[in-house]
Design a protein around this motif. Structure first.
Motif, short mmCIF file in Angstrom:
data_model
loop_
_atom_site.label_atom_id
_atom_site.label_comp_id
_atom_site.label_asym_id
_atom_site.label_seq_id
_atom_site.Cartn_x
_atom_site.Cartn_y
_atom_site.Cartn_z
N UNK A 146 -28.00 -11.24 -1.31
CA UNK A 146 -28.44 -9.82 -1.53
C UNK A 146 -29.25 -9.02 -0.39
N UNK A 147 -30.11 -9.98 0.15
CA UNK A 147 -30.93 -9.39 0.85
C UNK A 147 -30.41 -9.17 2.20
N UNK A 148 -29.50 -9.76 2.56
CA UNK A 148 -28.68 -9.56 3.85
C UNK A 148 -27.66 -8.60 3.64
N UNK A 149 -27.64 -7.96 2.57
CA UNK A 149 -26.47 -6.84 2.20
C UNK A 149 -25.18 -7.16 2.48
N UNK A 150 -24.51 -8.37 1.92
CA UNK A 150 -23.13 -8.69 2.16
C UNK A 150 -22.38 -7.70 1.47
N UNK A 151 -21.08 -7.68 1.86
CA UNK A 151 -20.33 -6.78 1.20
C UNK A 151 -20.11 -6.87 -0.50
N UNK A 152 -19.67 -5.90 -0.96
CA UNK A 152 -19.57 -5.68 -2.65
C UNK A 152 -18.42 -7.01 -3.38
N UNK A 153 -17.38 -7.10 -2.56
CA UNK A 153 -16.48 -8.03 -3.09
C UNK A 153 -17.04 -9.69 -2.98
N UNK A 154 -17.99 -10.07 -1.97
CA UNK A 154 -18.44 -11.31 -1.81
C UNK A 154 -19.42 -11.54 -2.80
N UNK A 155 -20.45 -10.25 -2.89
CA UNK A 155 -21.54 -10.52 -3.76
C UNK A 155 -21.01 -10.68 -5.18
N UNK A 156 -19.97 -9.73 -5.47
CA UNK A 156 -19.45 -9.78 -7.23
C UNK A 156 -18.77 -11.30 -7.34
N UNK A 157 -17.91 -11.87 -6.76
CA UNK A 157 -17.81 -12.99 -6.89
C UNK A 157 -18.80 -14.37 -7.01
N UNK A 158 -19.81 -13.89 -6.15
CA UNK A 158 -20.89 -15.12 -6.00
C UNK A 158 -21.71 -14.94 -7.21
N UNK A 159 -22.00 -13.61 -7.77
CA UNK A 159 -22.51 -13.59 -8.91
C UNK A 159 -22.01 -14.20 -10.14
N UNK A 160 -20.57 -14.16 -10.09
CA UNK A 160 -19.81 -14.89 -11.36
C UNK A 160 -20.32 -16.17 -11.49
N UNK A 161 -20.63 -17.03 -10.24
CA UNK A 161 -20.98 -18.37 -10.41
C UNK A 161 -22.48 -18.64 -10.50
N UNK A 162 -23.41 -17.65 -10.66
CA UNK A 162 -24.74 -17.81 -10.60
C UNK A 162 -25.23 -18.43 -12.02
N UNK A 163 -26.39 -19.24 -12.01
CA UNK A 163 -26.53 -19.73 -13.59
C UNK A 163 -26.84 -18.74 -14.94
N UNK A 164 -27.26 -17.67 -14.08
CA UNK A 164 -27.37 -16.60 -15.38
C UNK A 164 -26.43 -15.88 -15.85
N UNK A 165 -25.01 -15.94 -15.20
CA UNK A 165 -23.93 -15.09 -15.45
C UNK A 165 -23.38 -15.51 -16.76
N UNK A 166 -23.12 -14.52 -17.57
CA UNK A 166 -22.24 -14.87 -18.91
C UNK A 166 -20.97 -15.54 -18.61
N UNK A 167 -20.56 -15.62 -17.52
CA UNK A 167 -19.15 -16.44 -17.53
C UNK A 167 -19.42 -17.94 -17.69
N UNK A 168 -20.68 -18.47 -17.53
CA UNK A 168 -20.69 -19.92 -17.63
C UNK A 168 -19.95 -20.74 -16.68
N UNK A 169 -19.44 -20.28 -15.45
CA UNK A 169 -18.84 -20.90 -14.50
C UNK A 169 -19.74 -21.99 -13.85
N UNK A 170 -20.98 -21.35 -13.39
CA UNK A 170 -21.66 -22.40 -12.85
C UNK A 170 -22.15 -23.74 -13.26
N UNK A 171 -22.37 -23.92 -14.49
CA UNK A 171 -22.67 -25.24 -15.20
C UNK A 171 -21.55 -26.03 -15.32
N UNK A 172 -20.31 -25.38 -15.74
CA UNK A 172 -19.07 -26.27 -15.63
C UNK A 172 -18.66 -26.69 -14.34
N UNK A 173 -18.60 -25.79 -13.47
CA UNK A 173 -18.14 -26.28 -12.30
C UNK A 173 -19.06 -27.18 -11.39
#
Length: 320
Positions: A146-173
């Protein structure tokens, strides 16, 4: 120009190759060196056993290479989409690009490549890796992005795998990758043991080792397949949706596990059905010595100097 976190932010940075890494390259080179060393001594093996040892050694090296190398592959689950999407935050600019998602056992690799690469007076070619290894902080990696200012598509997909994401992908993967790696390391250890046992006069235990090796390979596949229990989180990029499927690493591991089961089952079956044929098959020199013992005439060695030292018949008389 000032440095940001030790790098120049407006210059190209070293990128992670999607589905490829330096440890993966090292593993492949090590096993290729072993295979090349064997091929150098292969002409010294006589007869038809040369092809037997060629297949046996190269097949064994393939199993070992696959078991170690796929720890570092990012091709366990992959997805790719071409779409027209927003480029940067707080901007209405849009770009046409290929977006790739490569999930491995250690993290997720996200790629963004413009079509064409040069758009908006920029080179749109991003390749970012976010790791979730134990002992490393995925959320901190995402904050740096986020601080580096990466493009939106990269940040959008990376956010889906964060521990706080409601998707729950981080813990399972993360858990699936952790257990899959543990199973693969167990398979590698058992592969070494089975090779040692097959080189000894105990083929039954070598076959059992191959069976257990294949079982752990399949356990790693099943461990990673548990991600399918997670409710599908929609990944919308522009007007398109990105869907993932199992990648090459997943299917290669599955095929190798089945191969180990077939080879181990064949060794165990032959041990009980035709043990002598199994011993001859595993050690080609047994066939040579066995045929010599059966059909060859006994070898008689004669010393031509023997007659010179033969004791002559002597008659001893005594006159009293």
């Amino acid at each position: 120009m000032t440095l940001w976190n030790g790098v120049l932010p407006f210059y190209p940075q070293p990128r992670h190759a999607a589905g490829f890494s330096v440890p993966l390259l090292i593993v492949i080179l090590v096993f290729l060196a072993l295979a090349a060393s064997f091929l150098l001594i292969l002409p010294g093996i006589r007869g038809h056993s040369r092809w037997f040892w060629l297949v046996r050694v190269l097949l064994s090296l393939f199993i070992g290479t696959e078991t170690v190398a796929l720890h570092f592959s990012a091709a366990w689950s992959v997805g790719r989409v071409s779409t027209n999407t927003s480029y940067k935050a707080f901007s209405t600019a849009r770009v046409q690009a290929h977006i790739g998602l490569h999930v491995g056992l250690d993290g997720v690799n996200i790629t963004l490549t413009g079509t064409p690469v040069q758009q908006l007076n920029e080179t749109i070619d991003y390749n970012e890796f976010f790791t979730w290894r134990f002992g490393e902080n995925y959320a901190a990696k995402y904050a740096e992005a986020l601080e580096k200012g990466l493009p939106d598509p990269v940040l959008y997909l990376a956010e889906k795998f964060t521990p706080s994401s409601p998707c729950g992908l981080h813990r399972q993967y993360r858990l699936a990758g952790h257990y899959a790696k543990a199973m693969l390391w167990m398979a590698f250890c058992l592969w070494i043991i089975s090779n040692a046992l097959l080189s000894m006069p105990v083929p039954l235990y070598g076959g059992l080792g191959l069976l257990i090796t294949g079982a752990f390979e399949l356990f790693s596949v099943f461990a990673f397949a548990t991600i399918s229990t997670v409710p599908l989180c929609p990944l919308h990029l522009g007007s398109s949706a990105l869907t993932t499927h199992y990648g090459a690493a997943f299917w290669i591991t599955l095929a190798t596990g089945i191969l180990c089961l077939l080879l181990g089952g064949a060794v165990v079956s032959l041990h009980y059905a035709r043990p002598r044929a199994l011993r001859i098959f595993l050690d080609q020199s047994v066939e040579h010595y066995g045929s010599q013992a059966k059909g060859s005439s006994p070898l008689v060695l004669k010393n031509p100097l023997h007659k010179q030292f033969e004791t002559s018949d002597l008659t001893i008389s005594t006159n009293l």
